[in-house]
Write a protein that holds these residues in place. Structure first.
Motif, PDB file in Angstrom:
ATOM      1  N   THR A   1      -3.516  -8.894  -8.560  1.00 30.34           N
ATOM      2  CA  THR A   1      -4.125  -9.826  -9.524  1.00 30.34           C
ATOM      3  C   THR A   1      -4.090  -9.230 -10.933  1.00 30.34           C
ATOM      4  O   THR A   1      -3.717  -9.904 -11.900  1.00 30.34           O
ATOM      5  N   ASP A   2      -4.475  -7.967 -11.039  1.00 31.15           N
ATOM      6  CA  ASP A   2      -4.523  -7.331 -12.362  1.00 31.15           C
ATOM      7  C   ASP A   2      -3.137  -7.281 -13.010  1.00 31.15           C
ATOM      8  O   ASP A   2      -2.993  -7.514 -14.208  1.00 31.15           O
ATOM      9  N   LEU A   3      -2.123  -6.963 -12.207  1.00 27.50           N
ATOM     10  CA  LEU A   3      -0.766  -6.906 -12.772  1.00 27.50           C
ATOM     11  C   LEU A   3      -0.331  -8.298 -13.236  1.00 27.50           C
ATOM     12  O   LEU A   3       0.227  -8.451 -14.322  1.00 27.50           O
ATOM     13  N   LEU A   4      -0.604  -9.305 -12.406  1.00 23.60           N
ATOM     14  CA  LEU A   4      -0.220 -10.675 -12.780  1.00 23.60           C
ATOM     15  C   LEU A   4      -0.910 -11.118 -14.071  1.00 23.60           C
ATOM     16  O   LEU A   4      -0.370 -11.915 -14.831  1.00 23.60           O
TER      17      LEU A   4
ATOM     18  N   ARG B   1       6.107 -11.959  -2.056  1.00 30.37           N
ATOM     19  CA  ARG B   1       6.163 -13.220  -2.779  1.00 30.37           C
ATOM     20  C   ARG B   1       5.001 -14.113  -2.342  1.00 30.37           C
ATOM     21  O   ARG B   1       4.363 -14.773  -3.143  1.00 30.37           O
ATOM     22  N   GLU B   2       4.715 -14.066  -1.033  1.00 31.29           N
ATOM     23  CA  GLU B   2       3.586 -14.859  -0.537  1.00 31.29           C
ATOM     24  C   GLU B   2       2.254 -14.291  -1.027  1.00 31.29           C
ATOM     25  O   GLU B   2       1.324 -15.032  -1.325  1.00 31.29           O
ATOM     26  N   GLU B   3       2.174 -12.949  -1.100  1.00 31.00           N
ATOM     27  CA  GLU B   3       0.945 -12.334  -1.623  1.00 31.00           C
ATOM     28  C   GLU B   3       0.714 -12.743  -3.086  1.00 31.00           C
ATOM     29  O   GLU B   3      -0.415 -13.036  -3.484  1.00 31.00           O
TER      30      GLU B   3
ATOM     31  N   LYS C   1      -2.304 -15.959  -7.134  1.00 37.66           N
ATOM     32  CA  LYS C   1      -2.327 -16.933  -8.229  1.00 37.66           C
ATOM     33  C   LYS C   1      -3.317 -18.054  -7.909  1.00 37.66           C
ATOM     34  O   LYS C   1      -3.994 -18.559  -8.791  1.00 37.66           O
ATOM     35  N   LYS C   2      -3.370 -18.430  -6.629  1.00 36.91           N
ATOM     36  CA  LYS C   2      -4.311 -19.475  -6.218  1.00 36.91           C
ATOM     37  C   LYS C   2      -5.726 -18.922  -6.126  1.00 36.91           C
ATOM     38  O   LYS C   2      -6.694 -19.572  -6.494  1.00 36.91           O
TER      39      LYS C   2
END
Lengths: 64, 405
Positions: free
Chosen positions: B221-224, B204-206, B211-212
């Motif tokens: 990042t790619d999945l998000l 969750r922290e990762e 996101k930041k």
């Protein structure tokens, strides 16, 4: 001998590309592709049959 | 029926009372699997651990794996999930796509498959080779090492960390969390929940960090950022991270460990590979067949009779891939390791829509780990065969495996 992959059955096991790397490759998802269009040279027939036999999804179709 | 005390006790007939956590089964499951497979009751049943079925023949295991509408992935473990997993801040976070059923399964899997295609995982080969060499540098002068804890255990966790783009000093904690879920946790729901929460909290922290500070060429990042194509949620991305740890560490570690345990006792096989390096891809498949680490579970969707067995909705089935891969109906001399075995239709990675998504990475790690070991330490043997310890349950492989060289 010609070979094709039934894309509905293929699950990307890649057993075919291990048995016959000259004949089978991988698409973007890791599912099997056939690298040789048309008739396969004779020296690859045995390997291609082995690839078919090793596919747990029965996704390889050989036409002779 | 959830505690070790309630479920231990001698097994007299494994076809009606098997116990996958029995110490003898954990150490060497193959004789029991063979006994069940060749009995009149090749789909065994037990009331232990809440009850489950254990198909052992190749055709039955593959049929169940491929029949995903009846044999669902709502639960994939032998014991029920801790009840509290359904509540609290992490409720609903699973391990997609392994825990997904169609129709969501399709995009859950579609998003991660490209990361694990053979041509994609090839970029991890050199890093894995360097890692293996560094590990061996650390003990080669001692003349003795633990092929389990000093080597096999250290490899997949670091490869997965690199894929996930997380700090590599987390290795020991990741291993401890995964064992907490998969080894101790299978029989202790409190330990399982604690470790599950540690994993999800970490990621969750990762996610918040990505996101930041979005990164280039970064899986998280790619999945998000895949929301334009599919209904991606944080819950899905957390689930994928959870899966990569849970499915990517213990399993490959076990395969590397079992293979080294095998090579320690078979100098003729070490020589065969030295003399025929072209044999490696075939040999890796044979080691995966003979020492398949994983047994996955399914949950029966509706009452059904399967091969004469009256299965009820909600029943658990353990797909014994290790037993299927030693079925003499499918493999000649199945208990023998034949490194140049040509006909090898093994299902170490399962079959059907849940074929192990990380199979190509696992193969790469297994091959490189064994190649580097045999290059650097061509001659070695077990210090004491009786002192080797094994993990069992749903992932089988050696944990402590001291070798001398």
């Amino acid at each position: 001998m010609r070979v094709r992959v039934d894309q509905d059955s293929c699950q990307g096991q890649q057993m075919c590309s291990i048995a016959a790397p000259e004949v089978f490759g991988s698409d973007e998802l890791g599912h099997a592709t056939v690298l040789i269009e048309g008739d396969l040279p004779e020296h690859l027939h045995a390997k291609t049959r082995r690839a078919q036999a090793n596919c747990p999804e029965d996704a390889i179709i050989i036409e002779e | 029926m959830t505690t070790v005390e309630e479920n231990s006790g001698p097994v007299t007939d494994p076809t009606s009372d098997y116990n996958i956590f029995d110490p003898e089964f954990v150490r060497d499951p193959y004789p029991t699997m063979s006994e069940i497979r060749e009995s009149k009751c090749p789909i065994a049943h037990t009331d232990r651990w809440g009850g489950s079925w254990l198909p052992t023949r190749y055709d039955d295991v593959v049929a169940i794996a491929q029949e995903h509408e009846i044999f669902t992935s709502r639960s994939i473990t032998v014991t029920a999930s801790p009840l509290r997993q359904a509540e609290g801040p992490y409720a609903g976070i699973a391990a997609p796509p392994i825990t997904s059923d169609p129709p969501d399964h399709h995009w859950h899997r579609r998003l991660i498959l490209p990361v694990f295609a053979p041509q994609s995982v090839a970029k991890y080969e050199q890093g894995t080779r360097d890692l293996c060499n560094r590990l061996i540098d650390g003990f080669i002068d001692k003349g003795e090492a633990d092929a389990g804890t000093d080597y096999a255990q250290q490899i997949p966790v670091r490869v997965i960390s690199a894929m996930l783009g997380v700090r590599d000093d987390m290795a020991d904690e990741f291993v401890s969390w995964v064992r907490g879920v998969l080894e101790v946790g299978l029989t202790d729901p409190i330990v399982r929940l604690e470790n599950r929460n540690k994993i999800i909290n970490f990621f969750r922290e990762e996610l918040a960090d990505r996101k930041k500070n979005p990164r280039e060429n970064d899986l998280i990042t790619d999945l998000l950022n895949s929301g334009d194509k599919y209904p991606v949620t944080d819950q899905y991305v957390l689930g994928v991270c959870n899966l990569m740890l849970i499915a990517g560490i213990d399993t490959t570690w076990s395969a590397i460990g079992s293979s080294l345990w095998h090579f320690a006792q078979h100098p003729e096989h070490r020589k065969q590979l030295r003399d025929n390096p072209d044999l490696w891809p075939t040999a890796v498949e044979e080691l995966l067949r003979a020492y398949s680490p994983v047994t996955m579970a399914r949950l029966v969707d509706r009452d059904i009779e399967f091969q004469g067995c009256p299965m009820k909705a909600g029943d658990r089935i353990l797909m014994a891939f290790p037993a299927a891969n030693r079925d003499p109906r499918q493999f000649e001399n199945p208990d023998e390791v034949i490194l140049d075995r040509q006909h090898n239709r093994h299902v170490a990675f399962g079959s059907g829509i849940h074929r192990c998504a990380g199979s190509n990475l696992a193969r790469l790690e297994l091959r490189v780990a064994l190649q580097v070991w045999l290059e650097r330490i061509p001659e070695f043997s077990l210090v004491d065969p009786a002192a080797v310890t094994w993990a069992g349950g749903q992932v089988h492989g050696p944990r402590v495996c001291r070798v001398r060289f």
